[in-house]
Design an enzyme around this catalytic site. Sequence first.
Site, PDB file in Angstrom:
ATOM      1  CG  ASP A 165       8.278   2.379   8.474  1.00 24.94           C
ATOM      2  OD1 ASP A 165       9.247   2.947   9.005  1.00 24.94           O
ATOM      3  OD2 ASP A 165       8.170   2.186   7.252  1.00 24.94           O
ATOM      4  CG  ASN A 183       9.827  11.509  -0.087  1.00 26.73           C
ATOM      5  OD1 ASN A 183       8.982  12.390   0.035  1.00 26.73           O
ATOM      6  ND2 ASN A 183      10.586  11.131   0.915  1.00 26.73           N
ATOM      7  CG  HIS A 199      11.637  15.377  -0.997  1.00 28.84           C
ATOM      8  ND1 HIS A 199      12.004  14.317  -0.188  1.00 28.84           N
ATOM      9  CD2 HIS A 199      12.461  15.323  -2.076  1.00 28.84           C
ATOM     10  CE1 HIS A 199      13.008  13.658  -0.739  1.00 28.84           C
ATOM     11  NE2 HIS A 199      13.306  14.250  -1.890  1.00 28.84           N
ATOM     12  CG  ASP A 221       8.157  17.254   4.040  1.00 27.21           C
ATOM     13  OD1 ASP A 221       8.790  16.214   4.295  1.00 27.21           O
ATOM     14  OD2 ASP A 221       8.702  18.334   3.759  1.00 27.21           O
ATOM     15  CD  GLU A 259      10.364   6.026   6.160  1.00 28.76           C
ATOM     16  OE1 GLU A 259      10.777   5.036   5.561  1.00 28.76           O
ATOM     17  OE2 GLU A 259      11.042   7.074   6.321  1.00 28.76           O
TER      18      GLU A 259
END
Length: 298
Positions: free
Chosen positions: A170, A178, A183, A187, A209
């Site tokens: 994680d 973010n 974003h 990404d 994630e």
Amino acid sequence: MHIVIVDSSRVVLKIVAGLLEPRGYQVDAFTDSEEALAFLTHTATVRVLITSLEVRPLSGLELCWSARLLAEARRPLYVITMSSARNARNLAEALDSGADDFIEKPPGAEELHARLRAAERLTTMQDELIRLAETDPLTGLLNRRAFFARIQAAADRVGNHGRMSAILVDIDHFKRINDEHGHDVGDAAIQAVARLLSGEGIAGRLGGEEFALALPNRSLEEGEAHAGRLRLLARDLRIRGSRGPVRLTCSFGVSCWTEGETVAGLLKRADIALYEAKSTGRDRVVSAETELVLARAG
């Protein structure tokens, strides 16, 4: 393209192979249909099966049906049946048994190659559809459904007494990445971590994630060591942001296959270990075998 030919006559096999091999096809020929089916089952590179209806011990129709079951297990496979007696009944039975095409025996070169060109077009399309159905579009890793299917198949191969470790991963404070950087940077962070996981074992993105990695034939200690290397690699990542490089860390939970295990149980224990890693500081590797995690699992 890899092709399997099955016929009770070695003369027919030699004729058909002689038409195919000069064109660059990889050909394996069998007189025994059970041996051919075993080879098909364990050789995923085969794209075309050409079988006579008159074979033994499995009939040509039985072989067609068994091959079709393999193809339905998310694998491209084009089945062509051959018979010296071409009639409506033979054609109908072959198609009903899972054949894609029917050709007279022995086949003519021009007709055979035309049918193989059609087979190549179809299996290429099937390959692409399977890839799209199984792949997470952002990272190129397996999507959640495909990952669970692959790890279950790996577990079946490992059996009760084999070894397999599982790692759940994680990205720490991903919402902050973010919120602070946008974003697009988020990404890019997901893609960067995915690249670290790809190339070894069975890697998938479970959502957001969170990622999973299964390492068949690896012990708990080997899984922990691998997770430790990944943790350090994640710390070294630098994601390009509008205000300079963005750094990140990841947390890892590791579990190991035990006798009588289920995939759900294996991943549940890794998830408990991951929760422990995140709740005790993040940027850590925690094993499901530690006393603290076992206490929490109870």
